[in-house]
Structure formats: C-alpha cells, structure tokens
Motif scaffolding. Structure first.
Motif, PDB file in Angstrom:
ATOM      1  N   ARG A 310       0.844  -1.197   0.000  1.00 21.57           N
ATOM      2  CA  ARG A 310       0.000   0.000   0.000  1.00 21.57           C
ATOM      3  C   ARG A 310       0.874   1.238   0.000  1.00 21.57           C
ATOM      4  O   ARG A 310       1.955   1.252   0.580  1.00 21.57           O
ATOM      5  N   ALA A 311       0.366   2.279  -0.650  1.00 23.45           N
ATOM      6  CA  ALA A 311       1.117   3.527  -0.717  1.00 23.45           C
ATOM      7  C   ALA A 311       0.907   4.331   0.558  1.00 23.45           C
ATOM      8  O   ALA A 311      -0.248   4.544   0.981  1.00 23.45           O
ATOM      9  N   PRO A 312       1.982   4.808   1.210  1.00 25.33           N
ATOM     10  CA  PRO A 312       1.830   5.682   2.382  1.00 25.33           C
ATOM     11  C   PRO A 312       1.189   7.003   1.970  1.00 25.33           C
ATOM     12  O   PRO A 312       1.073   7.325   0.783  1.00 25.33           O
ATOM     13  N   ALA A 313       0.798   7.798   2.949  1.00 24.70           N
ATOM     14  CA  ALA A 313       0.201   9.107   2.666  1.00 24.70           C
ATOM     15  C   ALA A 313       1.201   9.977   1.919  1.00 24.70           C
ATOM     16  O   ALA A 313       2.389  10.033   2.271  1.00 24.70           O
ATOM     17  N   GLY A 314       0.719  10.660   0.887  1.00 22.05           N
ATOM     18  CA  GLY A 314       1.572  11.541   0.101  1.00 22.05           C
ATOM     19  C   GLY A 314       2.498  10.817  -0.862  1.00 22.05           C
ATOM     20  O   GLY A 314       3.460  11.410  -1.357  1.00 22.05           O
ATOM     21  N   ALA A 315       2.217   9.539  -1.141  1.00 23.48           N
ATOM     22  CA  ALA A 315       3.080   8.754  -2.023  1.00 23.48           C
ATOM     23  C   ALA A 315       2.242   7.957  -3.019  1.00 23.48           C
ATOM     24  O   ALA A 315       1.020   7.832  -2.869  1.00 23.48           O
ATOM     25  N   GLU A 316       2.900   7.444  -4.046  1.00 24.44           N
ATOM     26  CA  GLU A 316       2.266   6.573  -5.041  1.00 24.44           C
ATOM     27  C   GLU A 316       3.081   5.297  -5.167  1.00 24.44           C
ATOM     28  O   GLU A 316       4.291   5.291  -4.966  1.00 24.44           O
ATOM     29  N   LEU A 317       2.391   4.212  -5.503  1.00 22.00           N
ATOM     30  CA  LEU A 317       3.030   2.904  -5.599  1.00 22.00           C
ATOM     31  C   LEU A 317       3.332   2.580  -7.066  1.00 22.00           C
ATOM     32  O   LEU A 317       2.477   2.740  -7.935  1.00 22.00           O
ATOM     33  N   PHE A 318       4.568   2.124  -7.348  1.00 19.96           N
ATOM     34  CA  PHE A 318       4.962   1.757  -8.710  1.00 19.96           C
ATOM     35  C   PHE A 318       5.710   0.431  -8.696  1.00 19.96           C
ATOM     36  O   PHE A 318       6.303   0.040  -7.683  1.00 19.96           O
ATOM     37  N   LYS A 319       5.693  -0.243  -9.855  1.00 17.14           N
ATOM     38  CA  LYS A 319       6.460  -1.481 -10.015  1.00 17.14           C
ATOM     39  C   LYS A 319       7.906  -1.150 -10.340  1.00 17.14           C
ATOM     40  O   LYS A 319       8.202  -0.158 -10.992  1.00 17.14           O
ATOM     41  N   GLN A 320       8.808  -2.026  -9.888  1.00 18.06           N
ATOM     42  CA  GLN A 320      10.224  -1.864 -10.198  1.00 18.06           C
ATOM     43  C   GLN A 320      10.626  -2.825 -11.305  1.00 18.06           C
ATOM     44  O   GLN A 320      10.080  -3.936 -11.404  1.00 18.06           O
ATOM     45  N   ARG A 321      11.575  -2.419 -12.131  1.00 10.71           N
ATOM     46  CA  ARG A 321      12.045  -3.296 -13.195  1.00 10.71           C
ATOM     47  C   ARG A 321      12.672  -4.551 -12.620  1.00 10.71           C
ATOM     48  O   ARG A 321      12.570  -5.636 -13.207  1.00 10.71           O
ATOM     49  N   ILE A 326       7.592  -0.191  -5.133  1.00 11.56           N
ATOM     50  CA  ILE A 326       8.323   0.866  -4.448  1.00 11.56           C
ATOM     51  C   ILE A 326       7.406   2.078  -4.330  1.00 11.56           C
ATOM     52  O   ILE A 326       6.612   2.358  -5.229  1.00 11.56           O
ATOM     53  N   ALA A 327       7.480   2.775  -3.199  1.00 11.88           N
ATOM     54  CA  ALA A 327       6.654   3.959  -2.957  1.00 11.88           C
ATOM     55  C   ALA A 327       7.459   5.216  -3.272  1.00 11.88           C
ATOM     56  O   ALA A 327       8.569   5.380  -2.771  1.00 11.88           O
ATOM     57  N   LEU A 328       6.895   6.081  -4.110  1.00 11.74           N
ATOM     58  CA  LEU A 328       7.560   7.332  -4.478  1.00 11.74           C
ATOM     59  C   LEU A 328       6.716   8.516  -4.029  1.00 11.74           C
ATOM     60  O   LEU A 328       5.484   8.447  -4.021  1.00 11.74           O
ATOM     61  N   ARG A 329       7.400   9.606  -3.673  1.00 16.09           N
ATOM     62  CA  ARG A 329       6.694  10.836  -3.348  1.00 16.09           C
ATOM     63  C   ARG A 329       5.975  11.363  -4.594  1.00 16.09           C
ATOM     64  O   ARG A 329       6.446  11.206  -5.711  1.00 16.09           O
ATOM     65  N   LYS A 330       4.839  12.012  -4.376  1.00 14.55           N
ATOM     66  CA  LYS A 330       4.038  12.494  -5.504  1.00 14.55           C
ATOM     67  C   LYS A 330       4.693  13.650  -6.243  1.00 14.55           C
ATOM     68  O   LYS A 330       4.510  13.812  -7.452  1.00 14.55           O
ATOM     69  N   SER A 331       5.464  14.457  -5.540  1.00 26.13           N
ATOM     70  CA  SER A 331       6.087  15.619  -6.186  1.00 26.13           C
ATOM     71  C   SER A 331       7.213  15.169  -7.115  1.00 26.13           C
ATOM     72  O   SER A 331       8.019  14.306  -6.770  1.00 26.13           O
ATOM     73  N   VAL A 332       7.248  15.763  -8.309  1.00 24.21           N
ATOM     74  CA  VAL A 332       8.257  15.424  -9.318  1.00 24.21           C
ATOM     75  C   VAL A 332       9.394  16.447  -9.238  1.00 24.21           C
ATOM     76  O   VAL A 332       9.154  17.658  -9.263  1.00 24.21           O
ATOM     77  N   ILE A 333      10.622  15.958  -9.136  1.00 25.51           N
ATOM     78  CA  ILE A 333      11.781  16.859  -9.096  1.00 25.51           C
ATOM     79  C   ILE A 333      12.006  17.469 -10.479  1.00 25.51           C
ATOM     80  O   ILE A 333      12.019  18.674 -10.659  1.00 25.51           O
ATOM     81  N   VAL A 334      12.179  16.608 -11.462  1.00 26.92           N
ATOM     82  CA  VAL A 334      12.402  17.024 -12.859  1.00 26.92           C
ATOM     83  C   VAL A 334      11.733  15.998 -13.755  1.00 26.92           C
ATOM     84  O   VAL A 334      11.767  14.802 -13.457  1.00 26.92           O
ATOM     85  N   ASP A 335      11.142  16.455 -14.864  1.00 23.92           N
ATOM     86  CA  ASP A 335      10.573  15.505 -15.824  1.00 23.92           C
ATOM     87  C   ASP A 335      11.284  15.624 -17.174  1.00 23.92           C
ATOM     88  O   ASP A 335      12.233  16.393 -17.338  1.00 23.92           O
TER      89      ASP A 335
END
Length: 630
Positions: A310-321, A326-335
């Motif tokens: 499950r994704a913690p508060a303020g995070a999103e869950l993604f698959k790893q290669r 893995i849980a990542l913060r929602k804010s994007v540093i650079v795209d």
C-alpha cells in the motif's frame, strides 16, 4: 642548363602511380557496387517487445517447428537485435509468420513482434568489407506506411494542468487567496474561494494575464467560484501546436533511424501520415515512432518500507524493473521536458547506462533537490503511454489508452547532482539505445497512436518498373553502340568510362548512409549518363578539329582534352548548383532526383575527363603516331 622534370615526360602520359590509384579506386567501386547484384531474400523477423533478440533456445525451437511443418529455411540468424528466417518464396514466408505467431501464443512466451521483411542476400565476405546494397524508395521497393492519431484529450489536459500551475502562481502574487484550482470535465477550470473579494481579485488577474480564458462567476453555498473556459481560438492553437510539435518529434526520430526521404505530413485535424521508404525493420520503426516515453525523477518514500503493498500518505506505488513495488513521493523533481540530450555509455562493470543532460532550469531543480537529500534514494520513473486497438471493418481503431509506469532504478544520491548525470539499470544494449533515442529526439506534446499500418508496394506497379528498367537498358546499350561506331577506338574508351561511371554512382549511393534510390533518382542517373557522353563528345570533336587543322595526332589528343575542359567544367558546375538548390529546397521525389544528379555529375566529370584520358594515354601515350582511330 636547368629543365623541368615534368616537361621531360612524353606527351599524353601519366605517372605509374596515377594508374595504380585509378585501378585501386575502380576495384573499390566494383566491390561496393557488387552487393546490388545479389538481391534480397524474403524473411521473417522475430524480436522482443523492447527490440532485443530472442533467446537462443527459443530461436532454435521456432526453426525446428518451421522445419517440422514442411517449410524449407534458406538461412537463419540470431544476433543482438533480431532473429531472421529466410525463405525462397512468399508462400513459405506467409505460412511461417502464422506458424510462429501460433507457437509463441501457445507457449505464452511473452510479447514478441513477428514481421515480414526483406533481408539483403549479400554474402558475408562482402559484409566484412562493410559493403551493402543501396536502399530503394517507396515508389520502387515499397516501405512502411503509418497513419498516426494525436490524442487531443491528453494535449488539452496537459495544457490545462499548465494553466492551473500558472494561475496559482499569479493568484499568490495578487494576494487572491484560493481554496483550490481544479479541472472540471464540464466547464474547464474552476477556482474556489472563501470570500467574494478574493474571487474578484482573481478575476481581474485572469483577465490581465490570460486573455484567452473566458471567465464567469458562480456560488456554491458559501464557496465563491471562478469558472474559466479556454476560447475556441486558443483551443485550435493548442491542437495545432500538438500536431506540429509531434510532427517535428517524429521527424527527429526518423532521422535517428537513418531513413532517407521520408514523407511526414499532417492529415486532417489530428492525424499525421508517415511513409518510410526502404525500411526493413518495420517492427522497430513502429515501436520507436509510437512510443510516448518520458522520465520523471522522484524521491523514494522510505516510510513505505521494502516492497510495500500500500502507498503511504503523500506517495504513489509503482512497479520496479527488478521486481517488487516501491513507494515514491508524488512531487516530481524534474521531468522529461527539461532533458536536452541522452546518449548511451557503459559503467565500470561494462553494463549499458544512459548519460543524461538537462537544461539550466532542470539542472537547478535537480541540484536543489539532491543537495538536501544526499544518501537518500531517488527513483528514475519511466512512463509510456500505449493504445488499445480493435479491428473494425479491417481497420485498426483506437478504443482506449493506458499508461505503463516502471521504476528503472532507485539508487542512493551519492552527491549533489546538476545538469549532467547518468542513469543505470538492468538495460540490455538494445533497450539502452532505443530509450536514449526516444528521449533524445524530444518528448511528444501528446501521445500518438498508430491507427493504420500497412506495407506499401511500388506505386507504379511491378510491370511498369520492369518496363522502366528495360527502357534504361535499351537506351544505355544504344548509346554504347553509337559511340563505338561513330568514334571507333575512342568510342570504346568512352564506353568503358561510361560503364565505370554507372558503377561509381551505384557504389557511392550504396556507401552513403541514408541514401535512397527513387524513380526520379533513376531519371537523375540517366541524365548524368547523357552528360557524361556529352563530355566525351566535346573532347572527341575537339580532337577531330585539331586533326583537320593539321595538328599532329599526339598533340591533337592533348589539345582536345585541355581545350574542352573549361567548357565541360562550366556546364557541369552550373548543373551542380541547380542540384544543390533542388536538394536544399526540395522534398521527397525532388530531393531524390537532386541526390543522384549531384553524385552523378561528380562521377561523370571524373570518369569522362580523368578516366577516359588515362585509357587514351595508356593506348596512345609515348608513341609516334601518324594516325588515330576517331
């Protein structure tokens, strides 16, 4: 007494090294023109979803399955980019495709691309010299045709999200305190305020800074709302911009593929037509053109632990290669919009890596974020937008889209990063090159989807092409016979130079990366052959004039070549300038004509002047002549 050593050489003679140089040059030209004599094989190509080759056991299994089914495989190969099975006829090729697809489905072996292709039948010993056949254009050989549709809903969504970010900034500057600014499917953009005064300030701010947004006010209980709708003119501009930018990006990607003379043009309001002449690997072209890939750099939310479900508060869950979540913060540093270059390199373990360069703004953002988070993990998120298709009335229709997001790697930040850094992960060489290509060629403004894909046959038909070849051959032979009868021995010299010129043109076009022979290109070759004959005619007629004036035969030959040179040079240089202008401003067939004309002029001047004179010198040089056969 002093004398010039060069003047002691007999008239009409070249040093031995000149003949040696010309012999080596002719041998090289013959070598590089030779692959065009071997033609192509009908082939079946099998590649992985990411462009990598299939495993050796699966390669052998497919080969055995095809053989057991009664098919005769002419030759098979499996390298780092594709597996190829060659056949003697189209019936076997088509049957092999059906059998291979059925086998892969039955084995549930994963995603593979099975495509019909033409593979050069060039012998391995020629390939070792880097000799390959020249590519034929869409009008001669055929190629790949794609009709691509731009997802205007995503283009509009992206622009609205940009508006939201800009509006929030302007509202803060105007001290118009807002509760939220959101997209609304019904009305466009909606800003919510807790009092009417803030809403009025915001309304003035929008009118001053965003005149393309039409505003109106409304109340929802105690909430004061400002509704903003994009004007029709601006909507059209957004859609036009999406098509134009995507067209430019596709052109960059096609240039990276090395396709010469592609046709890329807008069709209708939201579609782009792409034709790639002479493309053999249609699967790779489809994969690279249709992929909407972008990178995001995000910090890892370490509170999620290892492989969170499950994704913690303020995070999103993604698959790893590498497997797991893995849980990542929602804010994007650079795209990916800040990326200016991407190239492939190798790390200390000789594993592929992607070297990334950001623009100034992206570098500043990366430096600010990584300076505060040294020794913490930062994830590289790769996002691809893909389409779901259904076949309706024999034509593929886009029915839905979805995003595939995968964390390529999540290494710890060893030190503050700036504009240049590297991405490491479990890349194969093929994956690394393809991802770097897609990122380097520019991100798409909106996803594009292939709604029509087909292999294009010769536009003039097989019969017309054969007739065209026959007419060229008949004309060429007629010129050879005329020159031989009218100018005798000198006609034979001109014919040898003429044949050499044709070999030179084919060899050079085979060597030049991206050169493609089209039907107008054949016209260019015919024109240069005629110009080469004209050059020899000018020289020979000048020699005849000298003989009529009583000049000695040896001196007549010398004068004929020297005095005709300026006339030949002037005529060819003016045509050369015209060819350069045509290439500079022309596209498609016009550019194809210009390329062969340019190469043909250069080779015809060389063979008609230097080549033919070398032969004449070899025959008549250093001899006491009383008569010559002309």
């Amino acid at each position: 007494m002093f004398s010039n050593q060069a003047n002691m050489r007999p008239i009409n003679s070249y040093p031995k090294w000149v003949y040696g140089f010309l012999s080596v040059l002719l041998a090289l030209m013959v070598l590089y023109a030779l692959p065009n004599m071997y033609g192509e094989d009908l082939a079946l190509q099998v590649t992985g979803e990411k462009g990598e080759a299939i495993s050796e056991p699966l390669f052998k299994e497919i080969e055995q399955h095809l053989t057991d089914s009664g098919l005769v495989i002419k030759k098979s190969s499996n390298d780092e980019s594709k597996a190829l099975y060659r056949f003697n006829d189209s019936e076997s090729q088509l049957k092999a495709k059906d059998l291979t697809q059925a086998l892969l489905r039955a084995k549930n072996a994963g995603d593979f691309s099975v495509a019909l292709n033409l593979a050069p039948a060039t012998p391995d010993w020629l390939k070792d010299f880097g000799a390959n056949p020249l590519k034929l254009g869409l009008d001669l050989r055929g190629g790949v045709h794609f009709l691509m549709e731009v997802d205007m809903n995503v283009a509009l969504k992206n622009r609205e999200e940009q508006y939201i970010a800009d509006l929030k900034t302007k509202f803060r500057e105007a001290n118009a305190r807002y509760a939220s600014v959101v997209r609304s499917a019904d009305v466009g953009l909606v800003a919510k305020f807790r009092n009417e005064e803030s809403r009025d300030k915001a309304d003035v701010t929008v009118r001053q800074n965003f005149p393309e947004l039409q505003t109106r006010t409304r109340e929802q209980g105690e909430i004061f709302e400002l509704v903003m709708t994009i004007s029709e003119q601006k909507l059209k501009e957004i859609k036009d911009y999406a098509v134009k930018q995507n067209t430019a990006t596709l052109r960059n990607r096609i240039n990276e593929l090395g396709v010469a003379e592609p046709l890329i043009q807008r069709q209708g309001a939201d579609r782009i037509l792409v034709q790639l002449p002479g493309v053999q690997d249609s699967a790779q072209a489809k994969r690279i053109l249709g992929t909407t890939a972008t990178l995001q750099f995000r910090l890892v939310n370490e509170s999620g632990g290892i492989n969170p479900q499950r994704a913690p508060a303020g995070a999103e869950l993604f698959k790893q290669r590498e497997g797991g979540n893995i849980a990542l913060r929602k804010s994007v540093i650079v795209d990916g919009s800040h990326l200016t270059d991407a190239s492939v390199g190798y790390d200390e373990r000789s594993m592929p890596q992607i070297n990334v360069r950001l623009d100034a703004e992206g570098g500043s953002k990366m430096l600010a974020a990584t300076s505060k988070n040294v020794n913490k993990p930062m994830a590289i998120l790769l996002i691809e937008t893909k389409g779901v298709y259904e076949t309706v009335d024999g034509e593929q229709k886009l029915v839905d889209t979805y995003e595939e997001a995968e964390v390529v790697s999540a290494p710890n930040i060893q030190s503050a990063l700036g504009s240049s850094f590297r991405i490491t992960g479990q890349f194969t060489p093929a994956e690394a090159h393809e991802l770097a290509l897609i990122l380097r060629s520019g991100s798409l403004i909106a996803p594009i989807y292939i709604v029509e894909e087909r292999t294009v046959g010769p536009s003039l038909g097989k019969q017309n092409i054969e007739l065209g070849k026959q007419s060229i051959l008949v004309g060429f032979v007629a010129v050879l016979i005329f020159m031989l009868i009218y100018y005798r021995m000198f006609g034979l010299v001109a014919n040898i130079a003429l044949i050499s010129n044709l070999v030179f043109i084919i060899a050079i076009m085979s060597m030049v990366p991206g050169a493609v022979l089209t039907l107008p290109g054949i016209a260019g070759i015919v024109l240069t052959v005629g110009m080469a004959v004209d050059a020899n005619v000018l020289i020979f007629e000048r020699i005849r004039e000298e003989l009529k004036e009583g000049t000695a035969p040896a001196q007549a030959i010398h004068n004929g070549y020297d005095k005709a040179f300026s006339t030949i040079a002037d005529a060819n240089i003016t045509t050369l300038i015209a060819a350069l202008v045509l290439f500079g401003i022309g596209t498609g067939p016009v550019a194809g004509f210009a390329v062969t004309l340019f190469i043909g002029i250069m080779t015809s001047m060389f063979t008609a002047i230097v080549g033919s004179r070398a032969l004449v010198n070899l025959i008549y040089g250093g001899k006491k002549l009383t008569k010559i056969s002309i």
